[in-house]
Scaffold this motif. Structure first.
Motif, PDB file in Angstrom:
ATOM      1  N   SER A 109      -0.297   0.238  -4.294  1.00 45.96           N
ATOM      2  CA  SER A 109      -1.720   0.548  -4.418  1.00 45.96           C
ATOM      3  C   SER A 109      -2.038   1.821  -3.629  1.00 45.96           C
ATOM      4  O   SER A 109      -1.445   2.103  -2.599  1.00 45.96           O
TER       5      SER A 109
ATOM      6  N   PRO B 203       2.096   5.332  -5.453  1.00 51.78           N
ATOM      7  CA  PRO B 203       1.616   4.593  -6.631  1.00 51.78           C
ATOM      8  C   PRO B 203       2.485   4.813  -7.862  1.00 51.78           C
ATOM      9  O   PRO B 203       2.644   3.898  -8.674  1.00 51.78           O
TER      10      PRO B 203
ATOM     11  N   GLN C 144       0.837  -1.202   0.000  1.00 50.26           N
ATOM     12  CA  GLN C 144       0.000   0.000   0.000  1.00 50.26           C
ATOM     13  C   GLN C 144       0.870   1.250   0.000  1.00 50.26           C
ATOM     14  O   GLN C 144       2.027   1.228   0.451  1.00 50.26           O
TER      15      GLN C 144
END
Length: 124
Positions: A123, A88, A13
Motif C-alpha cells: 500500500s 506499490p 506499507q
C-alpha cells in the motif's frame, strides 16, 4: 515430481519488508534451480529472481535488484525471497518454480513445477 508451497505473503506499507518462503517436497531439492516470478492483475507473469545450485549463481530482474535477495537452504528444502524497500508496483501474486535445467532461468516456460502462489500487496 516436486511439490512447492509458498508462504509469507501479506499486506505491507511502501518501504516495508516481507520474506517469502517456498518449501519443496518430492525429488532431490538441491538438483533443481529455483525461481521466483510474479503476476499482477492484467499483466503477464514476470521474472523476479532465480538461483542455481551449482556455483550459487543468482539472477535478479532489474526492477528488484538491490531490494530483493534470493537464498536457499538445501537442508530445509526451502528457497526464500527477502523483499525490502517494497513499492506499490511490487504488488502481485508471487510464485516459486523449480526446474531441472540450468539455462534460460528468467523464462517461465523453462520451469516444470510451480507453487500455488502467495499474494503480496504493498500500500502507498
Amino acid at each position: 515430481q516436486v511439490q512447492l508451497v509458498e508462504s509469507g505473503g501479506g499486506l505491507v506499507q511502501a518501504g516495508g519488508s516481507l520474506r517469502l518462503s517456498c518449501a519443496a517436497s518430492g525429488r532431490t531439492f538441491s538438483s533443481y534451480a529455483m525461481g521466483w516470478f510474479r503476476q499482477a492483475p492484467g499483466k503477464e507473469r514476470e521474472f523476479v529472481s532465480a538461483i542455481r545450485w551449482t556455483f550459487g549463481i543468482i539472477y535478479y530482474a532489474d526492477s528488484v535488484k538491490g531490494r530483493f535477495t534470493i537464498s536457499r537452504d538445501n537442508a530445509k528444502d526451502t528457497v526464500y525471497l527477502q523483499m525490502n524497500s517494497l513499492k506499490p508496483e511490487d504488488t502481485a501474486v508471487y510464485y516459486c518454480a523449480a526446474t531441472y535445467g540450468s539455462s534460460r532461468l528468467t523464462y517461465p516456460d523453462v520451469y516444470e513445477y510451480w507453487g500455488q502462489g502467495t499474494q503480496v500487496t504493498v500500500s502507498s
